[in-house]
Motif scaffolding. Structure first.
Motif, PDB file in Angstrom:
ATOM      1  N   SER A 229      18.918  35.823 -67.511  1.00 14.50           N
ATOM      2  CA  SER A 229      18.305  34.490 -67.428  1.00 14.50           C
ATOM      3  C   SER A 229      16.863  34.426 -67.120  1.00 14.50           C
ATOM      4  CB  SER A 229      19.111  33.724 -66.346  1.00 14.50           C
ATOM      5  OG  SER A 229      18.535  34.356 -64.972  1.00 14.50           O
ATOM      6  N   LEU A 230      16.023  33.524 -66.994  1.00 18.00           N
ATOM      7  CA  LEU A 230      14.599  33.670 -66.791  1.00 18.00           C
ATOM      8  C   LEU A 230      14.335  33.949 -65.402  1.00 18.00           C
ATOM      9  CD1 LEU A 230      12.532  31.121 -68.824  1.00 18.00           C
ATOM     10  CD2 LEU A 230      13.086  33.510 -69.547  1.00 18.00           C
ATOM     11  N   GLY A 255      10.251  27.775 -74.477  1.00 21.70           N
ATOM     12  CA  GLY A 255      11.477  27.184 -74.678  1.00 21.70           C
ATOM     13  C   GLY A 255      12.669  28.267 -74.540  1.00 21.70           C
ATOM     14  N   ALA A 256      12.460  29.543 -73.857  1.00 14.87           N
ATOM     15  CA  ALA A 256      13.198  30.470 -73.512  1.00 14.87           C
ATOM     16  C   ALA A 256      14.054  30.208 -72.336  1.00 14.87           C
ATOM     17  CB  ALA A 256      12.450  31.820 -73.424  1.00 14.87           C
ATOM     18  N   VAL A 257      15.280  30.595 -72.617  1.00 17.47           N
ATOM     19  CA  VAL A 257      16.250  30.196 -71.470  1.00 17.47           C
ATOM     20  C   VAL A 257      17.040  31.469 -70.758  1.00 17.47           C
ATOM     21  CG1 VAL A 257      16.871  27.946 -72.226  1.00 17.47           C
ATOM     22  CG2 VAL A 257      18.469  29.800 -72.759  1.00 17.47           C
ATOM     23  N   GLY A 258      16.857  32.607 -71.771  1.00 20.66           N
ATOM     24  CA  GLY A 258      17.514  33.668 -71.576  1.00 20.66           C
ATOM     25  C   GLY A 258      17.323  35.119 -72.550  1.00 20.66           C
ATOM     26  N   ASP A 259      17.877  36.236 -72.334  1.00 23.39           N
ATOM     27  CA  ASP A 259      17.518  37.218 -73.197  1.00 23.39           C
ATOM     28  C   ASP A 259      18.621  38.133 -73.222  1.00 23.39           C
ATOM     29  OD1 ASP A 259      16.761  40.003 -71.712  1.00 23.39           O
ATOM     30  OD2 ASP A 259      16.672  38.363 -70.329  1.00 23.39           O
ATOM     31  N   VAL A 260      18.751  38.798 -74.432  1.00 18.31           N
ATOM     32  CA  VAL A 260      19.617  40.151 -74.445  1.00 18.31           C
ATOM     33  C   VAL A 260      18.705  41.272 -74.903  1.00 18.31           C
ATOM     34  CG1 VAL A 260      21.683  41.208 -75.762  1.00 18.31           C
ATOM     35  CG2 VAL A 260      21.795  38.958 -75.080  1.00 18.31           C
ATOM     36  N   MET A 262      15.878  42.081 -73.797  1.00 21.42           N
ATOM     37  CA  MET A 262      14.525  41.261 -73.723  1.00 21.42           C
ATOM     38  C   MET A 262      14.303  40.871 -74.903  1.00 21.42           C
ATOM     39  SD  MET A 262      12.143  43.823 -71.523  1.00 21.42           S
ATOM     40  CE  MET A 262      11.108  42.333 -71.122  1.00 21.42           C
ATOM     41  N   ARG A 263      15.095  40.354 -75.846  1.00 16.74           N
ATOM     42  CA  ARG A 263      14.870  39.802 -77.100  1.00 16.74           C
ATOM     43  C   ARG A 263      15.427  38.293 -76.408  1.00 16.74           C
ATOM     44  NH1 ARG A 263      11.136  42.349 -79.723  1.00 16.74           N
ATOM     45  NH2 ARG A 263      11.937  44.770 -79.679  1.00 16.74           N
ATOM     46  N   TYR A 264      14.190  37.344 -76.584  1.00 16.11           N
ATOM     47  CA  TYR A 264      14.297  35.796 -75.880  1.00 16.11           C
ATOM     48  C   TYR A 264      15.064  35.069 -76.705  1.00 16.11           C
ATOM     49  CZ  TYR A 264      12.281  37.859 -71.766  1.00 16.11           C
ATOM     50  OH  TYR A 264      12.112  38.807 -70.685  1.00 16.11           O
ATOM     51  N   PHE A 265      15.759  33.886 -76.445  1.00 14.08           N
ATOM     52  CA  PHE A 265      16.300  32.767 -77.245  1.00 14.08           C
ATOM     53  C   PHE A 265      16.218  31.604 -76.346  1.00 14.08           C
ATOM     54  CE2 PHE A 265      19.462  35.579 -75.413  1.00 14.08           C
ATOM     55  CZ  PHE A 265      20.081  34.828 -74.575  1.00 14.08           C
ATOM     56  N   ASP A 266      16.364  30.619 -77.116  1.00 10.77           N
ATOM     57  CA  ASP A 266      16.236  28.995 -76.450  1.00 10.77           C
ATOM     58  C   ASP A 266      17.588  28.545 -76.154  1.00 10.77           C
ATOM     59  OD1 ASP A 266      17.476  28.014 -78.976  1.00 10.77           O
ATOM     60  OD2 ASP A 266      15.539  27.191 -79.636  1.00 10.77           O
ATOM     61  N   ALA A 267      17.874  27.288 -75.775  1.00 11.08           N
ATOM     62  CA  ALA A 267      19.118  26.738 -75.349  1.00 11.08           C
ATOM     63  C   ALA A 267      20.218  26.945 -76.425  1.00 11.08           C
ATOM     64  CB  ALA A 267      18.982  25.482 -74.886  1.00 11.08           C
ATOM     65  N   GLU A 268      19.748  26.768 -77.681  1.00 14.63           N
ATOM     66  CA  GLU A 268      20.528  26.780 -78.801  1.00 14.63           C
ATOM     67  C   GLU A 268      20.937  28.159 -79.287  1.00 14.63           C
ATOM     68  OE1 GLU A 268      22.111  23.974 -79.607  1.00 14.63           O
ATOM     69  OE2 GLU A 268      21.227  23.140 -77.834  1.00 14.63           O
ATOM     70  N   GLY A 269      20.268  29.183 -78.601  1.00 21.00           N
ATOM     71  CA  GLY A 269      20.427  30.566 -79.003  1.00 21.00           C
ATOM     72  C   GLY A 269      19.292  31.036 -80.290  1.00 21.00           C
ATOM     73  N   LYS A 270      18.375  30.257 -80.533  1.00 20.48           N
ATOM     74  CA  LYS A 270      17.494  30.453 -81.665  1.00 20.48           C
ATOM     75  C   LYS A 270      16.477  31.339 -81.063  1.00 20.48           C
ATOM     76  CE  LYS A 270      18.107  26.071 -84.368  1.00 20.48           C
ATOM     77  NZ  LYS A 270      17.593  24.939 -84.706  1.00 20.48           N
ATOM     78  N   PRO A 271      15.982  32.293 -81.663  1.00 23.39           N
ATOM     79  CA  PRO A 271      15.128  33.360 -81.252  1.00 23.39           C
ATOM     80  C   PRO A 271      13.811  32.674 -80.899  1.00 23.39           C
ATOM     81  CG  PRO A 271      15.981  34.263 -83.288  1.00 23.39           C
ATOM     82  CD  PRO A 271      16.430  32.611 -83.113  1.00 23.39           C
ATOM     83  N   VAL A 272      13.153  33.053 -79.769  1.00 23.89           N
ATOM     84  CA  VAL A 272      11.687  32.450 -79.236  1.00 23.89           C
ATOM     85  C   VAL A 272      10.769  33.619 -79.560  1.00 23.89           C
ATOM     86  CG1 VAL A 272      10.429  32.024 -77.336  1.00 23.89           C
ATOM     87  CG2 VAL A 272      12.764  30.953 -77.571  1.00 23.89           C
ATOM     88  N   LYS A 273       9.886  33.445 -80.236  1.00 25.26           N
ATOM     89  CA  LYS A 273       8.826  34.415 -80.550  1.00 25.26           C
ATOM     90  C   LYS A 273       8.010  34.297 -79.130  1.00 25.26           C
ATOM     91  CE  LYS A 273       4.948  35.598 -83.560  1.00 25.26           C
ATOM     92  NZ  LYS A 273       5.532  36.817 -83.693  1.00 25.26           N
ATOM     93  N   SER A 274       8.162  35.815 -78.669  1.00 23.39           N
ATOM     94  CA  SER A 274       7.517  35.854 -77.312  1.00 23.39           C
ATOM     95  C   SER A 274       6.097  36.665 -77.183  1.00 23.39           C
ATOM     96  CB  SER A 274       8.407  36.678 -76.470  1.00 23.39           C
ATOM     97  OG  SER A 274       7.834  37.288 -75.486  1.00 23.39           O
ATOM     98  N   HIS A 275       5.495  36.377 -76.529  1.00 26.01           N
ATOM     99  CA  HIS A 275       4.070  37.193 -76.392  1.00 26.01           C
ATOM    100  C   HIS A 275       4.377  38.581 -75.872  1.00 26.01           C
ATOM    101  CE1 HIS A 275       4.895  35.716 -72.360  1.00 26.01           C
ATOM    102  NE2 HIS A 275       4.104  36.531 -71.735  1.00 26.01           N
ATOM    103  N   LEU A 276       5.732  38.736 -75.428  1.00 28.60           N
ATOM    104  CA  LEU A 276       5.929  40.320 -75.130  1.00 28.60           C
ATOM    105  C   LEU A 276       6.342  40.917 -76.120  1.00 28.60           C
ATOM    106  CD1 LEU A 276       8.001  39.193 -71.764  1.00 28.60           C
ATOM    107  CD2 LEU A 276       5.381  39.957 -71.921  1.00 28.60           C
TER     108      LEU A 276
END
Length: 334
Positions: A229-230, A255-260, A262-276
């Motif tokens: 989680s964040l 919009g990120a809520v969590g990661d697997v 360190m690949r982050y996703f939003d509340a619907e599980g969609k990938p969030v493009k991260s600056h990391l």
């Protein structure tokens, strides 16, 4: 010579529906309620043993006998089935943690449940990818018992170590312990999971030892990972969390809520493009999602939203969690 029991069957002719039902019920009660064996039932009722067997099968088919499995205390078969069906998961394993929500209490329970699951489902040919360390993953491998046979082919570290050097040593321990208990061959990813720049990441990818791990990702058949989680766990905070407060805020704004891994996703599980993304030294989205069995070991109220999102996005298709989290997932899917 005619068997007298068979002769009795023949003499009886064709039963009417009521007679047939009465006999089925009698046979079923003798067998299921009184524990009388089939040969003794045949002798008592003067019918053949094959007929007893047919009547018992017919009693099941017609609903006279209904099989009910009563789960003992601490077993959550019904809610496991519900969560599996609602999220399209391969399997859900629910550990009994009582009313506790303390991560230091939950982690050992989840670890024990995940260890038993792995011990009973590894067939010997798996190639397991292991995320960087987490309290639940450490508890999992420490709960596993060494076997004499090879339980899997290889164990590959799919994310570099995170945090202080002592934390990175835990990532090495995680892989080493899993290798010890399964008899597999180890492939380490001897680098930080998050580096300072894309240029540093690209330079490290040229190292033979790191390239060897990356090249093994497409062959993985199982992923063993935590779900982040964040808000970092107490253990991760104490280790020197590699993601800064500023980075966390930027991820939250995206919009990120969590990661697997360190690949982050939003509340619907969609990938969030991260600056990391260009600073992470580990498995990417495509390779992660291509692994056939993706096991997530996570629980606790702090991770509820992240776990649900991971399931919705298909990041995880096998879940080991606690009963309160399973109830939340069931209710959230209604």
């Amino acid at each position: 010579m005619v068997n007298p029991m068979e002769a009795g069957d023949a003499a009886a002719g064709v039963f009417t529906t009521s007679e047939d039902t009465r006999l089925m019920t009698k046979v079923a009660r003798l067998y299921h309620e009184q524990g009388v064996r089939q040969p003794e039932i045949a002798k008592r009722l003067n019918i053949s043993q094959p007929r007893v067997s047919r009547l018992l099968k017919k009693a099941v088919a017609t609903g006279i006998v209904r099989t009910t499995v009563v789960a003992p205390r601490g077993v959550f078969a019904e809610i496991e089935d519900e969560v599996e069906q609602r999220y399209g998961l391969q399997e859900v394993v629910v550990a009994d943690t009582g009313e506790e929500d303390d991560e230091f209490v939950i982690a050992p329970a989840l670890g024990a449940a995940a260890a038993f699951y792995l011990e009973t489902t590894l067939t010997g040919g798996e190639r397991i990818g292991v995320s960087s360390w987490s309290s639940t993953l450490l508890a999992t491998v420490d709960s596993m018992r060494p076997r004499n046979s090879h339980e899997c082919e290889s164990v590959v570290q799919v994310l570099g170590g995170l945090g202080q050097p002592s934390a990175q040593a835990r990532a090495t321990h995680l892989v080493g312990r899993l290798v010890q208990v399964t008899g597999a061959k180890a492939t380490y990813l001897p680098a930080p999971g998050l580096v300072t720049s894309d240029a540093t990441r690209r330079a490290l990818l040229k190292e033979d030892s790191i390239a060897q791990a990356i090249d093994a990702f497409p062959e993985l058949t199982v992923l063993l990972a935590g779900i982040g989680s964040l808000l970092p766990s107490a253990l991760l905070r104490a280790s020197g969390n590699a993601v800064s407060t500023e980075d966390e805020e930027r991820l939250r704004e995206a919009g990120a809520v969590g990661d697997v891994c360190m690949r982050y996703f939003d509340a619907e599980g969609k990938p969030v493009k991260s600056h990391l993304d260009n600073r992470i030294l580990g498995i990417d989205n495509a390779a992660l999602l291509a692994i056939p069995r993706r096991i997530g070991v996570a629980g606790g109220r702090r991770k509820h939203e992240a776990i649900r999102a991971a399931l919705l996005g298909g990041w995880i298709n096998t879940l080991v969690t606690d009963s309160a989290t399973a109830a939340y997932l069931r209710d959230a899917a209604r």
